[in-house]
Design a protein around this motif. Structure first.
Motif, mmCIF file in Angstrom:
data_model
loop_
_atom_site.group_PDB
_atom_site.id
_atom_site.type_symbol
_atom_site.label_atom_id
_atom_site.label_comp_id
_atom_site.label_asym_id
_atom_site.label_seq_id
_atom_site.Cartn_x
_atom_site.Cartn_y
_atom_site.Cartn_z
ATOM 1 N N ARG A 110 34.501 17.678 40.407
ATOM 2 C CA ARG A 110 35.800 17.067 40.199
ATOM 3 C C ARG A 110 36.859 17.776 41.034
ATOM 4 N N GLY A 111 37.359 18.914 40.558
ATOM 5 C CA GLY A 111 38.366 19.644 41.317
ATOM 6 C C GLY A 111 37.733 20.595 42.318
ATOM 7 N N ILE A 112 38.403 20.812 43.437
ATOM 8 C CA ILE A 112 37.936 21.745 44.453
ATOM 9 C C ILE A 112 39.116 22.544 44.981
ATOM 10 N N GLY A 113 38.879 23.822 45.215
ATOM 11 C CA GLY A 113 39.911 24.687 45.767
ATOM 12 C C GLY A 113 39.291 25.741 46.652
ATOM 13 N N GLY A 114 40.111 26.394 47.435
ATOM 14 C CA GLY A 114 39.654 27.460 48.310
ATOM 15 C C GLY A 114 40.602 28.643 48.256
ATOM 16 N N LEU A 115 40.054 29.840 48.428
ATOM 17 C CA LEU A 115 40.837 31.082 48.374
ATOM 18 C C LEU A 115 41.703 31.122 47.114
ATOM 19 N N GLN A 116 41.089 30.793 45.979
ATOM 20 C CA GLN A 116 41.827 30.694 44.726
ATOM 21 C C GLN A 116 42.295 32.062 44.217
ATOM 22 N N TYR A 117 41.490 33.105 44.454
ATOM 23 C CA TYR A 117 41.832 34.402 43.865
ATOM 24 C C TYR A 117 41.138 35.534 44.602
ATOM 25 N N ILE A 118 41.619 36.745 44.329
ATOM 26 C CA ILE A 118 40.965 37.991 44.736
ATOM 27 C C ILE A 118 40.816 38.844 43.486
ATOM 28 N N GLU A 119 39.660 39.477 43.335
ATOM 29 C CA GLU A 119 39.441 40.384 42.220
ATOM 30 C C GLU A 119 39.112 41.777 42.747
ATOM 31 N N ILE A 120 39.861 42.763 42.275
ATOM 32 C CA ILE A 120 39.604 44.164 42.587
ATOM 33 C C ILE A 120 38.839 44.751 41.407
ATOM 34 N N SER A 121 37.737 45.412 41.684
ATOM 35 C CA SER A 121 36.922 45.921 40.585
ATOM 36 C C SER A 121 36.353 47.285 40.923
ATOM 37 N N GLY A 122 36.056 48.015 39.885
ATOM 38 C CA GLY A 122 35.423 49.316 40.016
ATOM 39 C C GLY A 122 34.536 49.565 38.820
ATOM 40 N N ALA A 123 33.549 50.448 38.982
ATOM 41 C CA ALA A 123 32.623 50.727 37.886
ATOM 42 C C ALA A 123 32.167 52.176 37.951
#
Length: 671
Positions: free
Chosen positions: A447-460
């Protein structure tokens, strides 16, 4: 093992629920006095404890208050009640009294200066004011509007005309006075009008009635004159209706909004439901003749979106005119007098209105976003909001204490004595909206389509205990000669990418969304991402000397990068639980010259198989909302070398999430 798991989870839960206060302690008369100051329902409370004794509290109110009053209460609670020392002060208790008095003074000013920490954690910045209009236009594209008019002209209107004609004939046949002649007959039939308006006095009222009765008796419904009268009536019937022009879409009626339900999530308006009615009264009859009868009489209609709507940037709000909300359902209200036209009404509703009648977001809502320093994301916190038509509501950001959410896992595989899996693993991820725009893909299943919606910074942090903390690489020492012919010892260390991943201690990196697919009706979201991680693995090595059997232990760490694509499926049945399935093809790049990637040597031939730098990673993760304790997770992950799946390791993890800056607390999301 179960006891150890429970201990780990309880410890982390205690940590999660203790970040809502400022703490301190001091020693007096060989006793440790614990101090806690917290904010509960807008009021500050100071709690003092000694050992297992009952705690003593000082209610401070909205602020620390007067210094002398604070000092007096503090000395009373500590010196007198907790320590049970005499009053007035004796020489033997003078030092203790002075110590308590000094602590009261330092505590007052240190806590007074830091109370803003507690206040700031509760801060919920205003994101904007959301208003809903009470009345909005309903639109349709021009071609369907013309089709709608044609149906009612060619079918419904003709039936209405014929019905009125025969009803009129019956009334005229029974008439005895001119005032009993229906207005419809005078307006529609020129001959009837000429008889009524005949100025000759010689014609009596009875003569005129007889002449009119003869006229209507001789009406031929198949004649051209009758068809001309029928066409004239239809044109007059629709003369007040809107005629489509050359524009792509037209507004053809008004919709009265009762209320609108909004679901906000991560900068998107994921679901919007508009409830309201058509009001086909004399005042609001705009094109009501083009509506099926069962929608005219206070029938409740629901309009909703097809996919998530971006709600975080100024550009999103500017483009609301491009967002349409389509008819989803209706509470049909039937009336027996409309039975003759019910088949046509159903045809119009199912083939034209249901899929082509829509509202515009720009007409429906007004979002007056709040301008704050360095704020570029104007979306409100994740929540559900219901706003009545014609009303407004103030929306806020999330509380400061909820900005950072941590996931803590305990790995079941880590309890095996020879497994490198970390017993306690902690992950922190922060989501940043980028391009919050989605379009209508309109392909079955999507149905819906998008590009470059978000960036996630993560660490563990994947390993904190000492058990199997360091990896021991394969060591190969070979005696060679340098260019001068002198003997030297060549030391090589070999490992596989799987070895470094399974023993890694921590990592940090980022995920960048490439494509995003959204289908609320199928209850899923599909993320296509790319990302990278920087990783560190602790090494336990040994150094040999030439012509010596002595071996010296050496510890160091190896750095490596993994670059990957990611396909992640998120199933969203409801807010209490959900499921992720993810696949990552990882390319492992070694950022060290102290180690080489090579497979283990065959014990007979010494041959080393070809080794791939590519590692497949599969993950399945289910979560359940457990109320005030956050979310409970169960995750299984498998890593294996591409082309040689026998070289693998897996993780079976139980964990939960909590807010790093404060305790989880369930509050109503409804405004």
């Amino acid at each position: 093992m179960k006891i150890r798991i429970l201990f780990i989870l309880c410890f982390a839960l205690q940590f999660a629920s203790s970040q809502n206060a400022l703490t301190d302690y001091f020693l007096v008369s060989n006793e440790r006095i614990e101090i806690t100051i917290a904010k509960d329902e807008g009021k500050y409370v100071l709690t003092l404890t000694k050992g297992g004794d009952a705690p003593k509290t000082i209610n401070l109110g909205n602020n620390v208050g007067d210094f002398f009053e604070f000092k007096k209460q503090f000395i009373q609670k500590v010196y007198t009640e907790l320590l049970n020392l005499p009053t007035p002060v004796t020489p033997s208790s003078a030092n203790a009294y002075e110590r308590v008095s000094d602590k009261a003074e330092s505590l007052y000013f240190s806590f007074a200066n830091n109370l803003r920490v507690l206040d700031n954690l509760d801060d919920k910045p205003k994101s904007g004011e959301l208003g809903v209009n009470k009345r909005v236009p309903v639109y349709m594209d021009t071609s369907h509007m013309k089709e709608l008019r044609a149906i009612y002209k060619e079918e419904s209107s003709k039936k209405i005309f014929d019905k009125l004609v025969f009803e009129t004939i019956g009334k005229i046949s029974a008439a005895t006075k001119l005032k009993e002649i229906p207005e419809f007959a005078i307006k529609t039939f020129p001959k009837v009008k000429s008889v009524v308006d005949d100025p000759r006095i010689s014609k009596t009222e009875a003569d005129r009635i007889t002449e009119i009765q003869d006229i209507v008796k001789n009406i031929d419904v198949n004649s051209q004159s009758y068809k001309d009268l029928q066409s004239a009536y239809i044109e007059d019937y629709f003369k007040e209706q809107y005629n489509p022009n050359n524009s792509d879409i037209v507004a053809f009626t008004y919709f009265k909004v009762q209320d609108v339900s909004f679901e906000f999530s991560k900068g998107f308006l994921e679901v919007i439901k508009v409830t309201g009615t058509f009001k086909c009264t004399d005042k609001d009859k705009y094109n009501c003749k083009l509506l099926p009868s069962f929608l005219k009489y206070n029938s409740t209609l629901l309009f909703t979106n097809k996919f998530g709507i971006g709600f975080s940037s100024r550009d999103n709000y500017k483009k609301f005119d491009n967002i349409s909300l389509f008819l989803n359902a209706s509470d049909k209200k039937y009336d027996v007098k409309d039975f003759d036209n019910i088949n046509v009404d159903h045809k119009v509703y199912n083939s034209i209105l249901k899929g082509n009648m829509f509202l515009k977001m720009d007409d429906l809502i007004n979002y007056n976003f709040e301008v704050n320093r360095l704020t570029r994301d104007f979306s409100p916190k994740d929540q559900k909001v219901v706003v009545e038509g014609g009303e407004k509501v103030t929306l806020t950001k999330e509380e400061t204490r909820k900005i950072l959410e941590v996931e803590v896992f305990s790995d079941f595989e880590g309890f095996d004595t020879d497994a490198p899996n970390g017993l306690i693993q902690t992950e922190l991820t922060k989501h940043f909206n980028v391009n919050t725009v989605r379009g209508d893909l309109d392909i079955p299943g999507f149905r819906g389509i998008g590009g470059l919606q978000y960036i996630e910074i993560s660490g563990a942090i994947t390993k904190v205990e000492e058990k199997e903390r360091r990896f021991q690489p394969e060591r190969v020492d070979t005696q060679l000669q340098d260019f001068n012919g002198n003997p030297v010892l060549s030391s090589q260390r070999f490992a596989t990418p799987i070895d470094l991943i399974s023993y890694r201690n921590w990592n940090i990196g980022t995920d960048i969304n490439v494509l995003f697919f959204d289908n609320p009706d199928w209850k899923y979201q599909l993320h296509i991402n790319g990302g990278l991680r920087f990783n560190r693995t602790a090494i336990q090595d040994s150094i040999s000397s030439l012509n010596s059997s002595d071996v010296t232990a050496e510890e160091y760490s190896i750095s490596f990068w993994n670059f990957y694509g990611e396909a992640k499926l998120h199933l969203l049945p409801e807010e209490r639980y959900g499921f992720y399935a993810m696949w990552r093809p990882n390319y492992i790049h070694l950022a060290s010259d102290r180690l080489d990637f090579k497979g283990p040597a065959d014990v007979v031939t010494g041959h080393r198989r070809h080794l791939s730098n590519w590692v497949n990673e599969f993950e399945f993760k289910g979560y359940v909302d457990v109320g005030s304790n956050g979310q409970l997770f169960l995750r299984w992950r498998l890593f294996h070398e591409m082309g040689y799946s026998a070289n693998n390791f897996n993780q079976i993890q139980l964990g939960f999430s909590f807010y790093l800056l404060g305790r989880n607390k369930m509050t109503s999301n409804n405004n």
